[in-house]
Design a protein around this motif. Sequence first.
Motif, short mmCIF file in Angstrom:
data_model
loop_
_atom_site.label_atom_id
_atom_site.label_comp_id
_atom_site.label_asym_id
_atom_site.label_seq_id
_atom_site.Cartn_x
_atom_site.Cartn_y
_atom_site.Cartn_z
N GLY A 103 0.81 -1.22 0.00
CA GLY A 103 0.00 0.00 0.00
C GLY A 103 0.84 1.26 0.00
O GLY A 103 0.57 2.21 -0.76
N MET A 104 1.90 1.28 0.81
CA MET A 104 2.74 2.47 0.88
C MET A 104 3.54 2.67 -0.41
O MET A 104 3.76 3.80 -0.85
N VAL A 105 3.98 1.56 -1.02
CA VAL A 105 4.67 1.68 -2.31
C VAL A 105 3.72 2.26 -3.36
O VAL A 105 4.07 3.16 -4.13
N ALA A 106 2.48 1.73 -3.39
CA ALA A 106 1.51 2.20 -4.37
C ALA A 106 1.15 3.67 -4.15
O ALA A 106 1.04 4.44 -5.11
N LEU A 107 1.00 4.07 -2.89
CA LEU A 107 0.61 5.44 -2.59
C LEU A 107 1.75 6.43 -2.82
O LEU A 107 1.51 7.64 -2.95
N GLY A 127 10.77 0.61 -4.86
CA GLY A 127 9.66 -0.30 -4.62
C GLY A 127 10.10 -1.75 -4.58
O GLY A 127 9.71 -2.51 -3.68
N VAL A 128 10.93 -2.15 -5.54
CA VAL A 128 11.41 -3.54 -5.59
C VAL A 128 12.26 -3.87 -4.37
O VAL A 128 12.09 -4.93 -3.74
N LEU A 129 13.17 -2.98 -4.01
CA LEU A 129 14.07 -3.26 -2.87
C LEU A 129 13.30 -3.35 -1.57
O LEU A 129 13.53 -4.26 -0.75
#
Length: 437
Positions: free
Chosen positions: A66-70, A248-250
């Motif tokens: 969620g935090m990556v998406a936001l 995001g990946v890391l």
Amino acid sequence: MAGTRLAPEDERQHASAHPAPPVRGSVTAVQGTALYIGAVLGTGVLTLPGYAARLAGPASLVAWVGMVALSIPLAITFAALGSRLPDSGGVSTYVRQAFGRRPAAVVGWWFYIGAPVGVPALAIFGGSYLSALIHGNQDATALYAALLLGIGLFSNAFGVRVSGRVQLFLSGGLALMLVVAVLVAAPHARLDTMQPFAPHGWSAVGSAAALLVWCFTGWETMTHLAGEFARPERDIKRATTGALVLIGVLYLLLATTTVLVLGGSEEAAETPLASLLTYGFGSAGPALATLVAVLVTLGTINAYVGSTAKLGAALARDGALPRYLAPGAETGGVPRRSLFVVSLVSGAALALATRAGVGVEVLMLGCTACLIAVYVVGTAAGIRLLRDGGGGARLMAGLALVMLICVLGLTGWFLLWPAFLAVVAAVFTHFHRNREA
């Protein structure tokens, strides 16, 4: 005729008709990506994957996703603004264009004072790893923190060209070490750690998301260095895209590996990186984790100090701070006077945390409250400024604004700190403007 000198009046007209080309910065897209990684992929990687797993169990991965998406709409908004209005004032410049001088001054003060208060917390995290490696005490932690802070301040005294190259090395080393930690621990992953998936209920996912806010601040940092890019209209977007993907990946790899290998154990909460590296390197694991801690600490300090010093010079140029601090706001300039103020604020905050007993959490939450407040007003400015030809970016600004208003409430009583700074900034701007009138 060649060699004929124009009259002074003709020279002025000629210069007006043929203005000098704009001064270009030196930061490349690759260096910009590294600076972004240093600002966003901060010291949260040292502890927060483990704490989130302990708080919400495997369901903490939902909070991470969620935090990556936001973070995507926030990063896209600031990238669009930075490429259109490359200025060292960053978010403060956008707010001035959208809402006027006084709101811009308030936003500038939030970042200029708020960010240096949080920087010592970064230094303390790195210093604690160094101290633990030698089994040192709190005095050793304070000494190492002061050393790390000093290195970050010193590297920026020579300009963004030097700090950009330093950041490229630091961010590359950090990303490599995180990948190594995941790879060496992955063979020890166990699916049974995924059960029960939400041992503390789904409400704990919200609590974990609040904790992870610290990991995703920093997208605004590069706006203050936008003018330092060689080709801001192109390279800022490239740097943002590269950083979004890599960060995001890391983060997701590290969080998933922490859950699958360490679960919600005490070991995971305290030193997840050291624990993961121990699986592959045995007793050398803690030493490698300390290396990661030093890299991420220096990288984050370097990015924040450089952007904050630039902002201070721009604020002084625009009348929101004393004019004495203005030198260095121009592209390629080194804002040493502003950097000195940043050094004083960070040094005082470090002394409060290490000598006066003020907890690191206080520094973190005070800084986070200021930065989220900056984001709220900055994205609101983006909605107004990205009207022409920026439909997609404007939509992203709207999504980011809604998200940030929700997140702002998580800071609680620490909202009093940006409220206090807003009053001080408004008073200073009022009297300074009257003095100049």
